[in-house]
Design a protein around this motif. Structure first.
Motif, PDB file in Angstrom:
ATOM      1  N   ILE A 253       0.857  -1.184   0.000  1.00 56.93           N
ATOM      2  CA  ILE A 253       0.000   0.000   0.000  1.00 56.93           C
ATOM      3  C   ILE A 253       0.889   1.229   0.000  1.00 56.93           C
ATOM      4  O   ILE A 253       1.782   1.355   0.836  1.00 56.93           O
ATOM      5  CB  ILE A 253      -0.916   0.049   1.233  1.00 56.93           C
ATOM      6  CG1 ILE A 253      -1.758  -1.223   1.343  1.00 56.93           C
ATOM      7  CG2 ILE A 253      -1.813   1.283   1.197  1.00 56.93           C
ATOM      8  CD1 ILE A 253      -2.580  -1.301   2.614  1.00 56.93           C
ATOM      9  N   ALA A 257      -3.735   6.664  -1.318  1.00 56.13           N
ATOM     10  CA  ALA A 257      -4.638   5.520  -1.227  1.00 56.13           C
ATOM     11  C   ALA A 257      -5.647   5.774  -0.120  1.00 56.13           C
ATOM     12  O   ALA A 257      -5.264   6.048   1.012  1.00 56.13           O
ATOM     13  CB  ALA A 257      -3.861   4.240  -0.942  1.00 56.13           C
ATOM     14  N   GLU A 258      -6.934   5.714  -0.454  1.00 53.98           N
ATOM     15  CA  GLU A 258      -8.006   5.833   0.539  1.00 53.98           C
ATOM     16  C   GLU A 258      -8.270   4.428   1.080  1.00 53.98           C
ATOM     17  O   GLU A 258      -9.025   3.649   0.497  1.00 53.98           O
ATOM     18  CB  GLU A 258      -9.261   6.414  -0.097  1.00 53.98           C
ATOM     19  CG  GLU A 258      -9.123   7.872  -0.501  1.00 53.98           C
ATOM     20  CD  GLU A 258      -9.592   8.793   0.603  1.00 53.98           C
ATOM     21  OE1 GLU A 258      -9.863   8.303   1.720  1.00 53.98           O
ATOM     22  OE2 GLU A 258      -9.697   9.996   0.352  1.00 53.98           O
ATOM     23  N   VAL A 259      -7.631   4.082   2.196  1.00 54.45           N
ATOM     24  CA  VAL A 259      -7.638   2.714   2.694  1.00 54.45           C
ATOM     25  C   VAL A 259      -8.785   2.491   3.677  1.00 54.45           C
ATOM     26  O   VAL A 259      -9.066   3.337   4.522  1.00 54.45           O
ATOM     27  CB  VAL A 259      -6.296   2.374   3.373  1.00 54.45           C
ATOM     28  CG1 VAL A 259      -6.312   0.938   3.899  1.00 54.45           C
ATOM     29  CG2 VAL A 259      -5.137   2.571   2.401  1.00 54.45           C
ATOM     30  N   THR A 260      -9.434   1.346   3.543  1.00 55.48           N
ATOM     31  CA  THR A 260     -10.378   0.849   4.545  1.00 55.48           C
ATOM     32  C   THR A 260      -9.769  -0.403   5.159  1.00 55.48           C
ATOM     33  O   THR A 260      -9.311  -1.286   4.430  1.00 55.48           O
ATOM     34  CB  THR A 260     -11.728   0.506   3.899  1.00 55.48           C
ATOM     35  OG1 THR A 260     -12.290   1.687   3.314  1.00 55.48           O
ATOM     36  CG2 THR A 260     -12.699  -0.054   4.932  1.00 55.48           C
ATOM     37  N   CYS A 271      -7.133  -5.039   4.230  1.00 50.98           N
ATOM     38  CA  CYS A 271      -7.191  -3.671   3.699  1.00 50.98           C
ATOM     39  C   CYS A 271      -7.790  -3.652   2.304  1.00 50.98           C
ATOM     40  O   CYS A 271      -7.526  -4.553   1.492  1.00 50.98           O
ATOM     41  CB  CYS A 271      -5.782  -3.066   3.655  1.00 50.98           C
ATOM     42  SG  CYS A 271      -4.939  -3.049   5.251  1.00 50.98           S
ATOM     43  N   TRP A 273      -8.609  -0.755  -0.972  1.00 49.10           N
ATOM     44  CA  TRP A 273      -8.382   0.601  -1.465  1.00 49.10           C
ATOM     45  C   TRP A 273      -8.404   0.577  -2.986  1.00 49.10           C
ATOM     46  O   TRP A 273      -8.464  -0.473  -3.612  1.00 49.10           O
ATOM     47  CB  TRP A 273      -7.047   1.140  -0.941  1.00 49.10           C
ATOM     48  CG  TRP A 273      -5.807   0.571  -1.560  1.00 49.10           C
ATOM     49  CD1 TRP A 273      -5.034   1.124  -2.551  1.00 49.10           C
ATOM     50  CD2 TRP A 273      -5.182  -0.685  -1.252  1.00 49.10           C
ATOM     51  NE1 TRP A 273      -3.977   0.300  -2.853  1.00 49.10           N
ATOM     52  CE2 TRP A 273      -4.040  -0.809  -2.076  1.00 49.10           C
ATOM     53  CE3 TRP A 273      -5.475  -1.721  -0.357  1.00 49.10           C
ATOM     54  CZ2 TRP A 273      -3.198  -1.913  -2.032  1.00 49.10           C
ATOM     55  CZ3 TRP A 273      -4.643  -2.823  -0.311  1.00 49.10           C
ATOM     56  CH2 TRP A 273      -3.520  -2.914  -1.131  1.00 49.10           C
ATOM     57  N   SER A 274      -8.362   1.756  -3.572  1.00 47.70           N
ATOM     58  CA  SER A 274      -8.220   1.887  -5.018  1.00 47.70           C
ATOM     59  C   SER A 274      -7.029   2.792  -5.288  1.00 47.70           C
ATOM     60  O   SER A 274      -6.717   3.686  -4.492  1.00 47.70           O
ATOM     61  CB  SER A 274      -9.493   2.441  -5.663  1.00 47.70           C
ATOM     62  OG  SER A 274      -9.864   3.669  -5.066  1.00 47.70           O
ATOM     63  N   PRO A 301     -12.983   6.079  -1.076  1.00 51.32           N
ATOM     64  CA  PRO A 301     -12.990   4.979  -0.115  1.00 51.32           C
ATOM     65  C   PRO A 301     -13.915   3.840  -0.534  1.00 51.32           C
ATOM     66  O   PRO A 301     -14.902   4.041  -1.257  1.00 51.32           O
ATOM     67  CB  PRO A 301     -13.497   5.649   1.178  1.00 51.32           C
ATOM     68  CG  PRO A 301     -13.326   7.111   0.967  1.00 51.32           C
ATOM     69  CD  PRO A 301     -13.455   7.348  -0.493  1.00 51.32           C
ATOM     70  N   CYS A 318     -18.694   1.127  -3.322  1.00 55.31           N
ATOM     71  CA  CYS A 318     -17.869   2.299  -3.621  1.00 55.31           C
ATOM     72  C   CYS A 318     -18.479   3.045  -4.795  1.00 55.31           C
ATOM     73  O   CYS A 318     -19.400   2.553  -5.455  1.00 55.31           O
ATOM     74  CB  CYS A 318     -16.417   1.905  -3.923  1.00 55.31           C
ATOM     75  SG  CYS A 318     -16.207   0.884  -5.394  1.00 55.31           S
TER      76      CYS A 318
END
Length: 397
Positions: A253, A257-260, A271, A273-274, A301, A318
């Motif tokens: 990562i 990056a918008e991580v969840t 994790c 993300w896109s 996200p 998303c």
């Protein structure tokens, strides 16, 4: 000075009848009902709501009474919509909680159902007047506590670089607030059950991005991921339920990056993300394997929720690149052996324009609730967990 709403009923409320069949009251300023050509009444068109976006974290929560609550951010503070009761099923809202200068917020729910909100605000025209605030809602539909300033994180000249505050809650119910500090690292402040809010602690790190991600660890603590240029820095709460300490970086990562992040059955983070250089949603399993799940996200996200069962199936949602709502299901066990190919099934829903990111929550009757915030307020759909996503039908709340 922040406003404070008393949790006690007013005298006017006390005089209202409490019968189960009390007539519903139209909210002040609500548009008048309209009538169709055949003479039947139809719901009035809802006026637009002033919105900025949705808070980080899961902004769709379920209280201990089973009712759902949705939150959004507006130019003057926080907005809230609350599900009704069995004898008054209509949703109420939006209810406005003023927070002058609010620019960003995050939400986390503790083990007792308490909803914590941390916000970043700039109350004046001076960009160096950035402040971090926190408040708690202890029960569904009740007011928030007084908004408390958490004090200076960095020296004044560096405050415009403060990131979005991220709140997490551990198994004891203690709140932890994390954010990128003015020096580019990560700072945290914890609400100790015994000593109250402890001073800010500099966790270190450098060149981290503004938006962090947190998860609940298998030990009942909280963890935080801070994507940086060369990977994601990681901190987690120790087994003694005390301070957060540095752990090994999470590879695979990199910012932006918008991580969840979610807790896996092993206690480590899973994790999602896109990334701008990849076409689909990315999944990093707790073993470190990175798999592309397909879909066509817009880079925002990814909402994720473990479905009931063996802890291997994830519900996903998303925004797509074309503005549609993408909804999917991923089997993480299959993802481990998929050879790098897509391991999720996706469906696109044209729900119209919406702000921020979607949210997922467990609902009553073994169902999963999915919500987005449209210009006129939230849209909600529910489906049984074993059939999710099925054929989702969205209604305004």
């Amino acid at each position: 000075m922040f406003s404070y709403e008393s949790p006690h009923r007013s005298r006017t409320d006390a005089r209202r009848p409490r019968g189960r069949h009390r007539a519903a009251e139209a909210p002040v300023g609500a548009p008048a009902p309209t009538t169709s050509a055949d003479g039947t009444a139809r719901p009035p068109a809802r006026p637009p709501v002033e919105l900025i976006g949705t808070p980080r974290g899961n902004w769709l929560t379920r209280g201990r009474d089973g009712r759902l609550t949705a939150y959004a951010t507006g130019p003057k503070g926080l907005l809230r919509w609350t599900e009704g009761t069995p004898w008054e099923p209509a949703w109420s809202g939006p209810r406005h909680f003023p927070v002058p200068g609010l620019t960003d917020a995050s939400i986390a729910q503790g083990p007792l159902g308490h909803v914590h909100v941390a916000g970043r605000r700039t109350p004046g025209s001076d960009p160096e007047s950035v402040d971090v605030v926190h408040a708690v809602q202890y029960q569904t539909g009740r007011p928030f506590t007084r908004w408390r300033s958490l004090g200076a994180v960095s020296r004044r000249a560096l405050r415009p670089r403060l990131g979005v505050p991220l709140v997490g809650v551990d198994a004891t119910g203690a709140a932890h607030v994390f954010l990128r500090n003015g020096g580019g690292g990560v700072s945290t402040r914890r609400d100790s059950p015994r000593d109250g809010w402890l001073p800010w602690q500099d966790l270190g790190g450098r060149d981290v991005q503004a938006r962090l991600a947190s998860w609940s660890t298998g030990r009942g603590g909280v963890g935080v991921l801070a994507p940086a240029a060369d990977g994601a820095l990681c901190w987690a709460q120790g087994a003694d339920d005390a301070h957060v300490t540095r752990e090994d970086p999470v590879d695979g990562i990199a910012a932006p990056a918008e991580v969840t992040a979610l807790c896996s059955v092993t206690g480590g983070p899973v994790c999602l993300w896109s990334a701008p250089d990849r076409d689909g949603v990315l999944l990093r399993t707790d073993t470190g394997r990175v798999v592309e799940l397909g879909g066509a996200p817009d880079g925002g996200p990814v909402a994720a929720l473990w479905l009931p069962g063996d802890g291997e199936r994830l519900a996903l949602a998303c925004r797509g690149r074309d503005g549609t709502l993408l909804v999917g299901v991923c089997d993480t066990a299959v993802s481990e052996t998929a050879g790098g190919g897509p391991a999720a099934a996706w469906a696109a829903y044209d729900v119209g324009p919406f702000v921020g990111a979607p949210a997922l929550a467990r609902a009553d009757g073994g169902r999963v609730a999915l919500a987005v915030v449209a210009p006129t307020g939230p849209l909600l759909a529910r489906e049984f967990a074993e059939e999710f996503p099925g054929r989702l039908e969205f209604t305004a709340i």
